[in-house]
Design a protein around this motif. Structure first.
Motif, PDB file in Angstrom:
ATOM      1  N   TYR A 589      -8.394  13.228 -87.447  1.00  0.00           N
ATOM      2  CA  TYR A 589      -9.316  12.464 -86.619  1.00  0.00           C
ATOM      3  C   TYR A 589     -10.433  13.341 -86.073  1.00  0.00           C
ATOM      4  CZ  TYR A 589      -5.388   9.210 -86.609  1.00  0.00           C
ATOM      5  OH  TYR A 589      -4.372   8.385 -86.976  1.00  0.00           O
ATOM      6  N   SER A 590     -11.627  12.741 -85.987  1.00  0.00           N
ATOM      7  CA  SER A 590     -12.746  13.424 -85.345  1.00  0.00           C
ATOM      8  C   SER A 590     -12.461  13.539 -83.850  1.00  0.00           C
ATOM      9  CB  SER A 590     -14.042  12.656 -85.580  1.00  0.00           C
ATOM     10  OG  SER A 590     -14.318  12.563 -86.963  1.00  0.00           O
ATOM     11  N   ILE A 591     -13.118  14.523 -83.206  1.00  0.00           N
ATOM     12  CA  ILE A 591     -12.896  14.790 -81.785  1.00  0.00           C
ATOM     13  C   ILE A 591     -14.228  14.646 -81.057  1.00  0.00           C
ATOM     14  CG2 ILE A 591     -12.198  16.511 -80.076  1.00  0.00           C
ATOM     15  CD1 ILE A 591     -10.426  17.753 -82.276  1.00  0.00           C
ATOM     16  N   LEU A 592     -14.225  13.849 -79.994  1.00  0.00           N
ATOM     17  CA  LEU A 592     -15.401  13.705 -79.141  1.00  0.00           C
ATOM     18  C   LEU A 592     -15.217  14.539 -77.890  1.00  0.00           C
ATOM     19  CD1 LEU A 592     -18.086  12.308 -78.364  1.00  0.00           C
ATOM     20  CD2 LEU A 592     -16.702  10.525 -77.267  1.00  0.00           C
ATOM     21  N   TYR A 593     -16.174  15.423 -77.647  1.00  0.00           N
ATOM     22  CA  TYR A 593     -16.131  16.258 -76.439  1.00  0.00           C
ATOM     23  C   TYR A 593     -17.245  15.789 -75.517  1.00  0.00           C
ATOM     24  CZ  TYR A 593     -16.172  20.389 -73.447  1.00  0.00           C
ATOM     25  OH  TYR A 593     -16.128  21.245 -72.381  1.00  0.00           O
ATOM     26  N   ARG A 594     -16.853  15.169 -74.407  1.00  0.00           N
ATOM     27  CA  ARG A 594     -17.821  14.588 -73.479  1.00  0.00           C
ATOM     28  C   ARG A 594     -17.399  14.902 -72.045  1.00  0.00           C
ATOM     29  NH1 ARG A 594     -18.880   8.274 -73.987  1.00  0.00           N
ATOM     30  NH2 ARG A 594     -20.214   9.000 -75.703  1.00  0.00           N
ATOM     31  N   ASP A 595     -18.296  15.476 -71.288  1.00  0.00           N
ATOM     32  CA  ASP A 595     -18.045  15.778 -69.868  1.00  0.00           C
ATOM     33  C   ASP A 595     -16.800  16.633 -69.680  1.00  0.00           C
ATOM     34  OD1 ASP A 595     -20.264  14.234 -69.244  1.00  0.00           O
ATOM     35  OD2 ASP A 595     -19.073  12.397 -69.026  1.00  0.00           O
ATOM     36  N   GLY A 596     -16.597  17.608 -70.596  1.00  0.00           N
ATOM     37  CA  GLY A 596     -15.473  18.531 -70.458  1.00  0.00           C
ATOM     38  C   GLY A 596     -14.130  17.997 -70.905  1.00  0.00           C
ATOM     39  N   ILE A 597     -14.106  16.789 -71.475  1.00  0.00           N
ATOM     40  CA  ILE A 597     -12.848  16.175 -71.922  1.00  0.00           C
ATOM     41  C   ILE A 597     -12.940  15.916 -73.424  1.00  0.00           C
ATOM     42  CG2 ILE A 597     -11.309  14.179 -71.715  1.00  0.00           C
ATOM     43  CD1 ILE A 597     -12.302  13.890 -68.821  1.00  0.00           C
ATOM     44  N   ALA A 598     -11.888  16.311 -74.154  1.00  0.00           N
ATOM     45  CA  ALA A 598     -11.829  16.106 -75.602  1.00  0.00           C
ATOM     46  C   ALA A 598     -10.861  14.968 -75.905  1.00  0.00           C
ATOM     47  CB  ALA A 598     -11.377  17.377 -76.316  1.00  0.00           C
ATOM     48  N   SER A 599     -11.253  14.103 -76.827  1.00  0.00           N
ATOM     49  CA  SER A 599     -10.395  12.971 -77.214  1.00  0.00           C
ATOM     50  C   SER A 599     -10.638  12.655 -78.677  1.00  0.00           C
ATOM     51  CB  SER A 599     -10.688  11.743 -76.344  1.00  0.00           C
ATOM     52  OG  SER A 599     -12.038  11.349 -76.490  1.00  0.00           O
ATOM     53  N   PHE A 600      -9.619  12.050 -79.289  1.00  0.00           N
ATOM     54  CA  PHE A 600      -9.741  11.664 -80.686  1.00  0.00           C
ATOM     55  C   PHE A 600     -10.654  10.454 -80.805  1.00  0.00           C
ATOM     56  CE2 PHE A 600      -5.458  13.736 -81.219  1.00  0.00           C
ATOM     57  CZ  PHE A 600      -5.947  14.792 -81.968  1.00  0.00           C
ATOM     58  N   GLY A 629     -25.978  15.158 -74.990  1.00  0.00           N
ATOM     59  CA  GLY A 629     -25.054  16.229 -74.652  1.00  0.00           C
ATOM     60  C   GLY A 629     -23.678  16.077 -75.257  1.00  0.00           C
ATOM     61  N   ASP A 630     -23.407  14.937 -75.912  1.00  0.00           N
ATOM     62  CA  ASP A 630     -22.108  14.757 -76.567  1.00  0.00           C
ATOM     63  C   ASP A 630     -21.964  15.706 -77.750  1.00  0.00           C
ATOM     64  OD1 ASP A 630     -21.336  12.853 -74.826  1.00  0.00           O
ATOM     65  OD2 ASP A 630     -21.476  11.154 -76.190  1.00  0.00           O
ATOM     66  N   VAL A 631     -20.715  16.126 -77.997  1.00  0.00           N
ATOM     67  CA  VAL A 631     -20.411  16.983 -79.138  1.00  0.00           C
ATOM     68  C   VAL A 631     -19.307  16.313 -79.947  1.00  0.00           C
ATOM     69  CG1 VAL A 631     -19.623  19.253 -79.924  1.00  0.00           C
ATOM     70  CG2 VAL A 631     -21.049  19.067 -77.867  1.00  0.00           C
ATOM     71  N   LEU A 632     -19.538  16.263 -81.253  1.00  0.00           N
ATOM     72  CA  LEU A 632     -18.558  15.676 -82.165  1.00  0.00           C
ATOM     73  C   LEU A 632     -18.030  16.780 -83.081  1.00  0.00           C
ATOM     74  CD1 LEU A 632     -17.393  12.847 -82.917  1.00  0.00           C
ATOM     75  CD2 LEU A 632     -19.126  12.731 -84.706  1.00  0.00           C
ATOM     76  N   LEU A 661      -6.970  19.469 -79.072  1.00  0.00           N
ATOM     77  CA  LEU A 661      -7.762  18.930 -77.959  1.00  0.00           C
ATOM     78  C   LEU A 661      -7.783  19.922 -76.801  1.00  0.00           C
ATOM     79  CD1 LEU A 661      -6.541  15.204 -77.939  1.00  0.00           C
ATOM     80  CD2 LEU A 661      -8.560  16.167 -79.050  1.00  0.00           C
ATOM     81  N   LYS A 662      -6.629  20.525 -76.497  1.00  0.00           N
ATOM     82  CA  LYS A 662      -6.561  21.505 -75.414  1.00  0.00           C
ATOM     83  C   LYS A 662      -7.422  22.719 -75.737  1.00  0.00           C
ATOM     84  CE  LYS A 662      -1.816  20.091 -74.399  1.00  0.00           C
ATOM     85  NZ  LYS A 662      -0.384  20.532 -74.373  1.00  0.00           N
ATOM     86  N   ILE A 663      -7.415  23.135 -77.015  1.00  0.00           N
ATOM     87  CA  ILE A 663      -8.198  24.303 -77.415  1.00  0.00           C
ATOM     88  C   ILE A 663      -9.695  24.022 -77.251  1.00  0.00           C
ATOM     89  CG2 ILE A 663      -8.833  25.744 -79.389  1.00  0.00           C
ATOM     90  CD1 ILE A 663      -5.954  25.488 -80.369  1.00  0.00           C
ATOM     91  N   VAL A 664     -10.135  22.802 -77.644  1.00  0.00           N
ATOM     92  CA  VAL A 664     -11.554  22.436 -77.501  1.00  0.00           C
ATOM     93  C   VAL A 664     -11.956  22.431 -76.038  1.00  0.00           C
ATOM     94  CG1 VAL A 664     -13.201  20.566 -77.830  1.00  0.00           C
ATOM     95  CG2 VAL A 664     -11.625  21.151 -79.676  1.00  0.00           C
ATOM     96  N   GLU A 665     -11.086  21.892 -75.182  1.00  0.00           N
ATOM     97  CA  GLU A 665     -11.407  21.837 -73.753  1.00  0.00           C
ATOM     98  C   GLU A 665     -11.438  23.231 -73.147  1.00  0.00           C
ATOM     99  OE1 GLU A 665      -8.498  19.274 -72.070  1.00  0.00           O
ATOM    100  OE2 GLU A 665      -9.353  17.433 -72.920  1.00  0.00           O
ATOM    101  N   ASP A 670     -17.349  25.400 -77.367  1.00  0.00           N
ATOM    102  CA  ASP A 670     -18.039  26.483 -78.069  1.00  0.00           C
ATOM    103  C   ASP A 670     -17.312  26.778 -79.382  1.00  0.00           C
ATOM    104  OD1 ASP A 670     -18.248  29.703 -78.500  1.00  0.00           O
ATOM    105  OD2 ASP A 670     -20.107  28.850 -77.687  1.00  0.00           O
ATOM    106  N   LEU A 671     -18.056  26.730 -80.492  1.00  0.00           N
ATOM    107  CA  LEU A 671     -17.436  26.853 -81.813  1.00  0.00           C
ATOM    108  C   LEU A 671     -16.817  28.230 -82.012  1.00  0.00           C
ATOM    109  CD1 LEU A 671     -16.998  25.237 -84.417  1.00  0.00           C
ATOM    110  CD2 LEU A 671     -19.099  26.247 -85.317  1.00  0.00           C
ATOM    111  N   GLU A 672     -17.502  29.305 -81.607  1.00  0.00           N
ATOM    112  CA  GLU A 672     -16.959  30.649 -81.800  1.00  0.00           C
ATOM    113  C   GLU A 672     -15.682  30.848 -80.990  1.00  0.00           C
ATOM    114  OE1 GLU A 672     -20.096  29.992 -81.269  1.00  0.00           O
ATOM    115  OE2 GLU A 672     -21.038  30.665 -83.152  1.00  0.00           O
ATOM    116  N   ARG A 673     -15.662  30.322 -79.778  1.00  0.00           N
ATOM    117  CA  ARG A 673     -14.459  30.453 -78.951  1.00  0.00           C
ATOM    118  C   ARG A 673     -13.292  29.651 -79.526  1.00  0.00           C
ATOM    119  NH1 ARG A 673     -15.879  29.236 -72.855  1.00  0.00           N
ATOM    120  NH2 ARG A 673     -13.623  29.682 -72.708  1.00  0.00           N
TER     121      ARG A 673
END
Length: 837
Positions: A589-600, A629-632, A661-665, A670-673
């Motif tokens: 599943y794709s992950i949406l990162y919005r306002d510091g929260i990641a969700s499928f 500002g959304d990140v997919l 999801l926890k790792i993205v948050e 940040d992709l490198e992190r």
């Protein structure tokens, strides 16, 4: 030859005569009475089913109630019907001392061939022996002894009419309650009887068997493949144990003899199974089914022998004895005859040994069933046979040793030859490895251009990284190859700049996965180029373009007939509005990162991998509106396939799909992190690719408006002001579209609808209205376009399907009408099923 045989027979006759004369002078056979002329008759024994103290009185004489027997064995259950599991009997006889017996300085003694279970022996009213313990209703400690000698005080004996009274208790159902054997009941000098009863040969054989068994078990521990050594070692140990339980030495220990009898029987059953297992492994290299069945039969007999009453164990023994005669002996001969036919080593010698052991074993079985003499010939036959087997195994070991010496003698030469062969093999492998790495390198050169980030939008920023599992070194250049691939391009659809992307994972490792990625990248590149140069494809809405591309990719991979499958997320982003169209083919599943929260994202619909069976009627495009500002994030399953290290140092595969999801948050998007965090989490076990899509555009400012009076003049004035304005106001365009439609200004209605849907492509309700209004306005082709856009997003919208059917009727497109009507009918059928089910 005949003369030698006569001499041998004469010697045996003399020896027998001497032994008989010695025994007649010093021993009294309690089963026979012989007169001075050497004429013998069976001694009379009397038996009564009770015991009283007055039986021990000096003037006691048995009355007619006592039962008389003149032959051994004397089993209590032959004379009295067994009642219950415990009873006490009395045995009585008289004997005279030989002339001069009392004058000898040696102490007299009495020997019993076998007697049990618990008993007391009285001579002339004096107790000389007691074995076992009893209560009022059972035997507490059983002492069914064999070949035991008890000392007699010489003062007790009289020249004539010595009275023997034996108080004997036990289970009357058990044959061993009484005198079990036909011979071995003697009275003589104590030391001579002890000497005669010492079974030195049996003890010697026992020691040989135990030593042989331990030796072959040691061989098995050193050479685990030779399992026949294990079977033979256990067989020899159990045979030694069995001989010990059959000897009189075992009864010198003050133990309950029921334990000894159970051990004797169980050892007998299991050792025979071990013997046949050994024979099968020796000649066949494995245990044949017939032997396994017979071993299971023996185990089934051994299990109840642990706890069943002893009279039941006696019946079990009879079952085993009949099985040994009917099954074991024929099977043994069959194995050996088969070995002789196949010219297997040592088969002939074992066959001759089997004849000896079978003859002695048959005699022992018949003796146990009928004769009851207690003579055990099988131990001697077994000794001859077992030593023959040990000799054969020793010869085999010696042959192996000789071969080993030969190998050692030629070891240096063989090592040189082997080293040369290994060097040649390593050289060949090195050349093959260079060729393989060259193939990898060429393939990676082909794939690299197909996986570039060519997005040109100002508002859409895309970055990705790929880490393939397979790494290789070619021409001192380190590279990697695998099945993960990411790709982005900017194209124009309907006059709008859009960004297309995909993140894919081809099935298989290294070359197989790379082959799938190469095909995918090439086909997608072809689709992009055709879009750029085809006016027809440029005029497709994003939904239609995405669905067509997805189907085309599917068809290409279907031609590989399942040998090449690809999971993929394929999507289109409207650069100006941030509206996303995408399809998922069994990809994570794709992950949406919005306002510091990641969700499928889109975890409700996905399709089977590219190359699987495709059902076009079920395809739909999913949509999503990005906010500034959304990140997919799109990523392959390598993000989840991580070996995690536990606190105790062990590694376990990660099965938590929400871990990403926890790792993205934690990495703040940040992709490198994210890449570094995945490396710290554990060890990657698959190809890994992650694509980051960030949209920084603007959502058009929108305010609800209140139209002026809805006469044509005022609407025209407001439309002109709105059209000449700098900002697009979607709500106003939507209201004007409905207003112009009411006054039949269809050209202005069409313009307002087009402008509104360009600004707000996510309004699926307005898509339906637009299609219906355009159809009523006579713009059938545009109505079909709007309706098909909605159908691709919502294929089960019944109202839209009915509108499209009417539009296609105006275009007289019968094929399309029939397909849509079939879909509509299936939807209506499902609703009826839900209503009446």
């Amino acid at each position: 030859m005949k003369r030698q045989f006569r001499i041998f027979a004469y010697i045996l006759y003399l020896a027998a005569t001497v032994l008989t004369s010695l025994n007649s002078e010093s021993q009294i056979d309690l089963s026979k009475r012989c007169d001075s002329n050497g004429i013998c008759a069976n001694l009379e024994w009397r038996l009564l089913d009770r015991f009283r103290p007055e039986f021990l009185e000096e003037d006691f004489e048995p009355d007619t109630e006592w039962k008389i027997t003149r032959s051994f064995p004397i089993w209590a259950n032959k004379f009295y019907e067994p009642e219950g599991s415990f009873h006490t009997f009395s045995f009585y006889t008289e004997f005279d001392l030989p002339v001069g017996f009392s004058e000898n300085s040696q102490e007299p003694g009495i020997r019993f061939g076998e007697i049990g279970e618990a008993f007391e022996v009285y001579i002339n009213g004096k107790r000389i022996a007691q074995e076992g313990k009893i209560s009022e209703d059972k035997v507490l400690v059983s002492r069914t002894v064999r070949g035991q000698v008890y000392e007699i005080d010489k003062k007790i004996l009289k020249p004539t009419r010595n009275k023997i009274l034996i108080k004997l208790s036990g289970d009357p159902r058990y044959d061993h309650t009484g005198f079990y054997l036909t011979s071995g009941y003697d009275l003589g000098y104590y030391k001579e009887l002890i000497y005669q009863e010492q079974d030195r040969i049996g003890l010697m054989l026992m020691g040989i068997y135990v030593t042989t068994g331990l030796y072959h078990l040691f061989l098995f521990l050193k050479r685990r493949k030779e399992k026949h050594n294990l079977s033979f070692g256990i067989f020899a140990l159990l045979l030694g144990l069995y001989i010990y339980t059959r000897s009189s030495a075992v009864f010198e220990n003050d133990v309950d003899t029921r334990i000894v009898q159970r051990v004797e029987l169980i050892a007998l059953y299991i050792l025979v199974s071990c013997y046949f297992t050994f024979m099968s492994r020796l000649f066949n290299g494995k245990t044949v089914p017939l032997i396994r069945y017979y071993s299971a039969f023996n185990v089934l007999l051994a299990i109840p022998t642990f706890f069943a009453p002893m009279y039941v164990c006696e019946y079990i023994l009879r079952i085993w004895q009949f099985g040994a005669i009917l099954f074991a002996a024929p099977v043994n001969f069959y194995i050996l005859i088969r070995g002789i036919r196949h010219k297997l080593p040592a088969a002939k010698r074992l066959f001759l040994g089997t004849i000896v052991i079978t003859a002695t074993a048959v005699f022992d079985v018949i003796d146990s069933l009928v004769l009851n003499t207690g003579i055990a010939l099988s131990k001697y036959g077994f000794f001859i046979y077992v030593m023959g087997i040990a000799t054969i195994l020793a010869e085999r070991f010696s042959e192996l040793h000789v071969k080993t010496e030969e190998l050692n003698a030629n070891l240096e030469h063989r090592v040189e030859e082997r080293t040369k062969e290994l060097s040649e093999t390593l050289e060949i492998m090195s050349r093959l490895k260079d060729q393989q790495d060259g193939d990898y390198f060429l393939t990676s050169l082909l794939i690299n251009p197909l996986g570039k980030n060519n997005a040109e939008g100002d508002d859409v920023r895309i970055r990705f990284f790929i880490k393939q599992k397979k790494e290789f070194l070619f021409k001192n250049v380190r590279n990697e190859i695998g099945g993960d691939l990411c790709k982005t391009e900017t194209i124009v659809l309907k006059g709008r700049k859009v960004t297309v992307f995909f993140n894919a994972d081809a099935m298989g490792k290294s070359m197989q996965g790379a082959g799938g990625a190469l095909v995918l990248g090439a086909v997608f590149k072809s689709i992009i180029e055709r879009t750029r140069f085809s006016s027809f494809m440029k005029e497709l809405y994003p939904e239609r373009w995405l669905k067509n591309s997805f189907i085309e990719l599917h068809r290409v991979f279907e031609s590989f007939e399942g040998s090449m499958l690809v999971s993929i997320v394929l999507g289109v982003i409207d650069d100006r509005t941030g509206f996303v169209y995408y399809m998922n083919a069994e990809h994570p599943y794709s992950i949406l990162y919005r306002d510091g929260i990641a969700s499928f994202l889109g975890d409700d619909v996905f399709y089977r991998k590219l190359g699987s069976q495709l059902v076009e009627g079920t395809l739909s495009v999913q949509t999503f509106q990005l906010q500034p500002g959304d990140v997919l994030f799109n990523g392959s399953d390598g993000r989840d396939d991580i070996l995690l290290e536990t606190t105790d140092g062990r590694r376990n595969m990660n099965y938590d799909e929400t871990r990403i999801l926890k790792i993205v948050e934690e990495s703040g998007g940040d992709l490198e992190r994210i890449e570094r965090q995945l490396d710290r989490e554990g060890v990657l076990t698959d190809d890994l690719s992650i694509m980051k899509i960030e949209w920084n555009g603007k959502i058009p400012r929108d305010e609800k408006i209140k139209l002026p009076k809805r006469d044509e003049k005022n609407l025209e004035r407001f439309f002109s002001e709105l059209r000449n304005g700098k900002e697009t106001r979607p709500s106003a365009l939507k209201e004007l579209a409905f207003a112009f439609f009411r006054i039949r200004k269809y050209d202005k209605t069409s313009f307002c609808l087009h402008e509104y849907l360009d600004a707000v492509p996510s309004d699926e309700l307005m898509l339906g209205y637009a299609s219906r209004m355009l159809r009523k306005a006579g713009e059938i082709h545009r109505a079909v376009d709007m309706g098909e856009r909605l159908r691709i997003r919502k294929p089960r919208n019944a109202r839209n399907l009915r509108n499209l059917i009417r539009a296609y009727k105006d275009l007289k497109n019968g094929d399309r009408i029939s397909k849509l009507e079939e879909t509509l009918h299936s939807l209506n059928g499902r609703r009826n099923d839900r209503r009446f089910g």
